[in-house]
Design an enzyme around this catalytic site. Sequence first.
Site, mmCIF file in Angstrom:
data_model
loop_
_atom_site.group_PDB
_atom_site.id
_atom_site.type_symbol
_atom_site.label_atom_id
_atom_site.label_comp_id
_atom_site.label_asym_id
_atom_site.label_seq_id
_atom_site.Cartn_x
_atom_site.Cartn_y
_atom_site.Cartn_z
ATOM 1 N N GLU A 284 0.818 -1.213 0.000
ATOM 2 C CA GLU A 284 0.000 0.000 0.000
ATOM 3 C C GLU A 284 0.853 1.264 0.000
ATOM 4 O OE1 GLU A 284 -4.395 -1.059 1.759
ATOM 5 O OE2 GLU A 284 -3.080 0.205 2.953
ATOM 6 N N HIS A 305 10.352 -26.748 1.019
ATOM 7 C CA HIS A 305 9.893 -28.037 0.500
ATOM 8 C C HIS A 305 8.692 -27.874 -0.432
ATOM 9 C CE1 HIS A 305 12.465 -30.418 3.275
ATOM 10 N NE2 HIS A 305 12.375 -29.317 3.990
ATOM 11 N N LYS A 419 -13.702 -0.712 -3.513
ATOM 12 C CA LYS A 419 -14.827 -0.362 -2.635
ATOM 13 C C LYS A 419 -15.988 0.212 -3.443
ATOM 14 C CE LYS A 419 -12.204 0.602 1.602
ATOM 15 N NZ LYS A 419 -11.861 1.659 2.588
#
Length: 434
Positions: A284, A305, A419
Amino acid sequence: MLKLNTEMIEPFVAPEDLKKAKADAAEAFDTLVSGKGAGGNMTGWLDLPVSMSDTLISDCRMIANRWLGTLDVVVVIGIGGSFLGAKCALEAFSHSFASAGERNSPHIVFAGYSLSEDYMSDLLSYLKKKSYGLIVISKSGTTIEPALAFRILRMNMLKRFGAEDTRRRIVTVTDSSNGALRAMSEKYGYVSLSVPSNVGGRYSVLTAVGLLPIAVAGFDIERFIGGAREARECLMKKSEDNPAMIYAAYRNLMYRSGKKIEVFVNYHPKLKYLGEWLKQLFAESEGKDLKGLFPATLDFTTDLHSVGQYIQDGERIMFETSILAGSKEVEVIVPKSTDNLDGLDYLVGRTLEDINYMAEKGTRLAHTSGNVPNIYLVLEKIDEWNMGQLFYFFEFSCALSAYMLGVNPFDQPAVEVYKNNLYKLLGRPGYQDK
């Protein structure tokens, strides 16, 4: 003070380029501490370790003491910077297999950081026979994920406990004068702590946003602040030895050389959520104007792994920042076996910490030999003091790095795109034309 080690990244950098990058970091330092750069009105976090209000500390303690022994669970409601710092700290400080480090403090759980129906259903089921409280963290009070979680849980509390008891079970952390959560706090009489207006969410762990959950969990917030204060004393000095300036310079050099991904690596399960906090902090702060390193996180040796093959032998698009830490005073020593069928007798008498350190060293040697530069930070151990240092170090380094890129470290304009689309799709009034 934590130590920054650059020996595994120095071979990848030309001395003249490093000199220029350090000069750029020094310029970014001046921009940051003067408050004259883009977003300079949001640099209040710089002085939090030395300007911390005694009232805030006593308020956090008061709330923690009031709930101690009376509540089984406290649900912290928040998203992004309103929960990641606290979650990271509590994961680091707590016993791996017990709530809040086997203390008598309430079990801290989190909500409001997703829209998962399964998660909320499970949480309501878990709370059914628990005495619980809420810490609600939001500057506005209208961000949909935490706002929905608060509505659902508050209605549940009112049904179970009644209005007066519910009032005593809720604490809000919000803007001092504006927003829906401030209005609700005043209307219903909730105890409320304020978030400074000049501190953004991802830089807020040293405000009530982080301090209150840490205190309620039974940990030492004064030592946490003390560690950050020690880091500030070091990092506010403009010098060639400033570790934040050095780190920002190397990060910028890696970016200029074509490394587009910074992989944050830890070797301790307790630091898993540090990676989550770092992803938000750097993404951000830097990811703007088509610029910025992409932050990724890995847990070693576990992920060696799984994606270890790619790091060693895949595209050369990344560098690693490793966070290393000493262990507790308690040692786990490899015992002698009766048959040595596993072939591990050569490790008898060695501690797991020593073996883990050798895994760290072996991995760094392998990755740098495969042209993956590695820079690492070393903490004495994982506790309140050292984590306070680490939080402040990364906040300071991140702001410097963003200014070196030429972007505002303290805004996040693109978040609003998601949003606005969500609100339009849900039919929120006023958003149909956006």
